[in-house]
Structures are given as C-alpha cells and as structure tokens.
Design a protein around this motif. Structure first.
Motif, PDB file in Angstrom:
ATOM      1  N   GLN A  53       0.841  -1.264   0.028  1.00 41.93           N
ATOM      2  CA  GLN A  53      -0.166   0.172  -0.073  1.00 41.93           C
ATOM      3  C   GLN A  53       0.828   1.151   0.133  1.00 41.93           C
ATOM      4  OE1 GLN A  53      -3.367  -0.142  -0.387  1.00 41.93           O
ATOM      5  NE2 GLN A  53      -3.003  -2.315  -0.486  1.00 41.93           N
ATOM      6  N   LEU A  54       2.124   1.175  -0.456  1.00 39.17           N
ATOM      7  CA  LEU A  54       3.074   2.222  -0.325  1.00 39.17           C
ATOM      8  C   LEU A  54       2.418   3.331  -1.189  1.00 39.17           C
ATOM      9  CD1 LEU A  54       5.923   3.640   0.392  1.00 39.17           C
ATOM     10  CD2 LEU A  54       6.588   2.586  -1.721  1.00 39.17           C
ATOM     11  N   ASP A  55       2.206   4.781  -0.625  1.00 43.36           N
ATOM     12  CA  ASP A  55       1.498   5.734  -1.118  1.00 43.36           C
ATOM     13  C   ASP A  55       2.521   6.513  -2.349  1.00 43.36           C
ATOM     14  OD1 ASP A  55       3.361   6.862   0.551  1.00 43.36           O
ATOM     15  OD2 ASP A  55       1.402   8.188   1.366  1.00 43.36           O
ATOM     16  N   GLU A  56       3.696   6.315  -2.253  1.00 45.39           N
ATOM     17  CA  GLU A  56       4.503   7.153  -3.047  1.00 45.39           C
ATOM     18  C   GLU A  56       5.717   6.108  -3.630  1.00 45.39           C
ATOM     19  OE1 GLU A  56       5.964  10.233  -0.424  1.00 45.39           O
ATOM     20  OE2 GLU A  56       4.335  11.453  -0.680  1.00 45.39           O
ATOM     21  N   GLU A  57       6.791   6.595  -4.239  1.00 40.63           N
ATOM     22  CA  GLU A  57       7.924   5.985  -4.664  1.00 40.63           C
ATOM     23  C   GLU A  57       8.842   5.124  -3.377  1.00 40.63           C
ATOM     24  OE1 GLU A  57      10.019   7.687  -7.668  1.00 40.63           O
ATOM     25  OE2 GLU A  57       8.451   8.088  -8.904  1.00 40.63           O
ATOM     26  N   GLN A  62      12.574   6.006   1.276  1.00 39.59           N
ATOM     27  CA  GLN A  62      13.878   6.051   1.968  1.00 39.59           C
ATOM     28  C   GLN A  62      14.465   7.407   2.345  1.00 39.59           C
ATOM     29  OE1 GLN A  62      15.795   4.068  -1.471  1.00 39.59           O
ATOM     30  NE2 GLN A  62      16.461   2.336  -0.219  1.00 39.59           N
ATOM     31  N   ASP A  63      14.106   8.472   1.459  1.00 37.80           N
ATOM     32  CA  ASP A  63      14.624   9.752   1.931  1.00 37.80           C
ATOM     33  C   ASP A  63      14.013  10.318   3.210  1.00 37.80           C
ATOM     34  OD1 ASP A  63      16.006   9.927  -0.446  1.00 37.80           O
ATOM     35  OD2 ASP A  63      14.416  11.023  -1.533  1.00 37.80           O
ATOM     36  N   ILE A  76      19.333   4.875   9.675  1.00 39.89           N
ATOM     37  CA  ILE A  76      18.139   3.970   9.298  1.00 39.89           C
ATOM     38  C   ILE A  76      18.544   3.402   7.766  1.00 39.89           C
ATOM     39  CG2 ILE A  76      15.912   4.005   8.805  1.00 39.89           C
ATOM     40  CD1 ILE A  76      15.429   6.263  10.815  1.00 39.89           C
ATOM     41  N   HIS A  77      18.483   2.186   7.545  1.00 38.85           N
ATOM     42  CA  HIS A  77      18.738   1.760   6.182  1.00 38.85           C
ATOM     43  C   HIS A  77      17.437   0.927   5.838  1.00 38.85           C
ATOM     44  CE1 HIS A  77      22.827   2.776   6.118  1.00 38.85           C
ATOM     45  NE2 HIS A  77      22.794   2.048   7.315  1.00 38.85           N
ATOM     46  N   THR A  78      16.971   1.014   4.441  1.00 39.64           N
ATOM     47  CA  THR A  78      15.860   0.365   4.067  1.00 39.64           C
ATOM     48  C   THR A  78      16.074  -0.180   2.619  1.00 39.64           C
ATOM     49  OG1 THR A  78      14.543   2.336   4.915  1.00 39.64           O
ATOM     50  CG2 THR A  78      13.269   0.793   3.482  1.00 39.64           C
TER      51      THR A  78
END
Length: 90
Positions: A53-57, A62-63, A76-78
């Motif tokens: 359901q990620l609403d953006e890129e 990450q940013d 924080i790493h993703t």
C-alpha cells in the motif's frame, strides 16, 4: 506481496520506535514483524514491512526515513526484500 527490511541503529533515546513507526504509517506501510534490543546503550531494531500500500515511490520513503535518522541521530537503512533474495542466489 512486496516487502522491505528497515534497520535502525544508534544511541538509545526516547522516540526512535515512535518516529520510525509514524513515518511508516504516514506512507501507509504496515509493519509485519519487528525485533529490537538495546546492547549497553546502543539501540538496534529490524522491521519487516509490507510495501503493498506504499503511497509514493520507494525512494521517497527512503529519503523520509534517512531524514528522520538524521533528526534522531541514528542510522536507518531500508532495502527491498528482493535484494536479500538476489544476494542469497549469488
């Protein structure tokens, strides 16, 4: 289901879990699993999250998490789950 792993490490202080959880929620991301511990005064956390359901890129997520890490003075790493899958096949 698209998933990612979020890792956090840094000096323990109030608000780390709340900040990361809120940022994920702001992007409509569900936390599937979480493990956290404090070693001496170092906070460590790993989360498995659902990106369906990620609403953006993904790069925007990450940013935002990197910006949060700077404010909290933690790293924080993703990474997308498929990166881990590809690394295990090499």
């Amino acid at each position: 289901m698209a998933k990612a792993v979020v890792t956090v490490i840094g000096k323990d202080k109030p608000g780390i879990i709340a900040g990361v959880s809120k940022t994920l929620s702001d992007h409509n991301i569900n936390i599937l699993d979480v493990s956290q511990t404090i070693m001496s005064d170092i906070f460590t956390m790993s989360m498995l999250v659902n990106l369906a359901q990620l609403d953006e890129e993904f790069n925007k997520l990450q940013d935002d998490l990197n910006l949060l890490g700077k404010r909290l003075t933690v790293e924080i790493h993703t990474q997308r789950e498929e990166i881990f899958d590809a690394m295990s096949r090499v």
